[in-house]
Write a protein that holds these residues in place. Sequence first.
Motif, PDB file in Angstrom:
ATOM      1  N   PHE A 234      -0.723   7.066   0.298  1.00  9.82           N
ATOM      2  CA  PHE A 234       0.671   6.656   0.143  1.00  9.82           C
ATOM      3  C   PHE A 234       0.769   5.247  -0.427  1.00  9.82           C
ATOM      4  N   LYS A 235       1.930   4.995  -1.016  1.00 11.76           N
ATOM      5  CA  LYS A 235       2.159   3.666  -1.568  1.00 11.76           C
ATOM      6  C   LYS A 235       3.220   2.944  -0.754  1.00 11.76           C
ATOM      7  N   ASP A 238       6.685   4.301  -0.479  1.00  8.87           N
ATOM      8  CA  ASP A 238       6.940   5.475   0.357  1.00  8.87           C
ATOM      9  C   ASP A 238       7.463   5.102   1.741  1.00  8.87           C
ATOM     10  N   SER A 314      -1.252   0.189  -2.463  1.00  7.91           N
ATOM     11  CA  SER A 314      -1.578   1.209  -1.470  1.00  7.91           C
ATOM     12  C   SER A 314      -1.051   0.768  -0.102  1.00  7.91           C
ATOM     13  N   LEU A 315      -0.431   1.734   0.602  1.00 11.90           N
ATOM     14  CA  LEU A 315       0.194   1.409   1.893  1.00 11.90           C
ATOM     15  C   LEU A 315      -0.852   0.951   2.904  1.00 11.90           C
ATOM     16  N   LYS A 354       3.925  11.116  10.098  1.00 12.67           N
ATOM     17  CA  LYS A 354       2.835  11.820   9.423  1.00 12.67           C
ATOM     18  C   LYS A 354       1.909  12.510  10.422  1.00 12.67           C
TER      19      LYS A 354
END
Length: 360
Positions: A234-235, A238, A314-315, A354
């Motif tokens: 995920f970024k 998101d 990137s998260l 998630k």
Amino acid sequence: MKLSLYLGTYKRVKVFIHWTFSLLLLWIIISNLRANTPVEDILWTLLFVFGLFFCVILHEFGHALAAQKYGINTKDITLLPIGGLARLEKIPEEPKQELWVAIAGPLVNIGIFVILSIILAFTGYDLERLENLNINGSTMILYLASANLILALFNMLPAFPMDGGRVLRAFLAIRLPRAKATRIAGSIGQLLAIAFVFYGLFNNPILVLIGIFIFLGAAAEVNHTSQASFLKGFKVKDAMMLKFQILAYDAPLSKATEKLLDSQATHFVVVKDDVAVGTLSKDQIIQGLKEGGSNLKIEEVTDFNPFKIETEESLEEAWRNMMTKQRKVAFVIENGHFLGILDQENITEFILVKSALSND
Ligand SMILES: [Zn+2]
């Protein structure tokens, strides 16, 4: 780090010694005096302890310098009575790299053991002297050699997050997903930790401390790795918040408390002439109220140098950076423009969602 004594820096790694180390020295002195040990023998024992802990520092440098090879910095090395602690910026995710970083420490002790053994082979030694526990000039090298061998073997026990446990995790991670490999290594580590505590209760109190340390360390790292695994792929965009509460920089703190009580927000964006210029957290508001009351201007407690991350970052990386820099909130930037914020609560909620959706 306030309660630690700074010893020096080598290859950009700072070395500290924790204040509790003085308790260990004090305990050695007092217990020996009570047993009527001659002062000369006590001095030899202390010299041995310093020598041993110097080897522990070298062990930690083994980890730190191996990590440097992979571009990972070490913030510092702290010497505690139960051993050394090298705070690496991060643990390499590449199994082969983690393997080398983990094994480099015990290898240093093996190296010292070999060198001291060669010296002993030339100068002569008597293994039976190890049993009378009498450290003096003639047995010092023998004791240091044995201690290094024990250090290497002990650290290679597969008790994650000890070195041997990291080696195990690295081997497992070659074939398994990292989060699963960590779970397995963590469970084995906790089982061994419980064994340490039980054995230590009857034999050695330091082993009890080490056992607790391993147990909690394993839990924390399993937790951390599984959380990180949910962020993978995920970024920042998101998880970021596009809706947030704003406060004018020149408004009084009472405005901030109003919004704090009226919403669920814990971080606010401070604006000046319609431009976002800083962040204000719940803690900063409370601190400001304590120091200056509700008439204090918001700009007095605002953080005008907010942590900045990019939407495409990137998260997982952003999360890790925020944690290592101890930032609870960040400005999210796109093409040089402020777009929204991301805070720890945000990320935690993202992980919860998630993990609820995954069947694992
Ligand atoms: Zn180690």
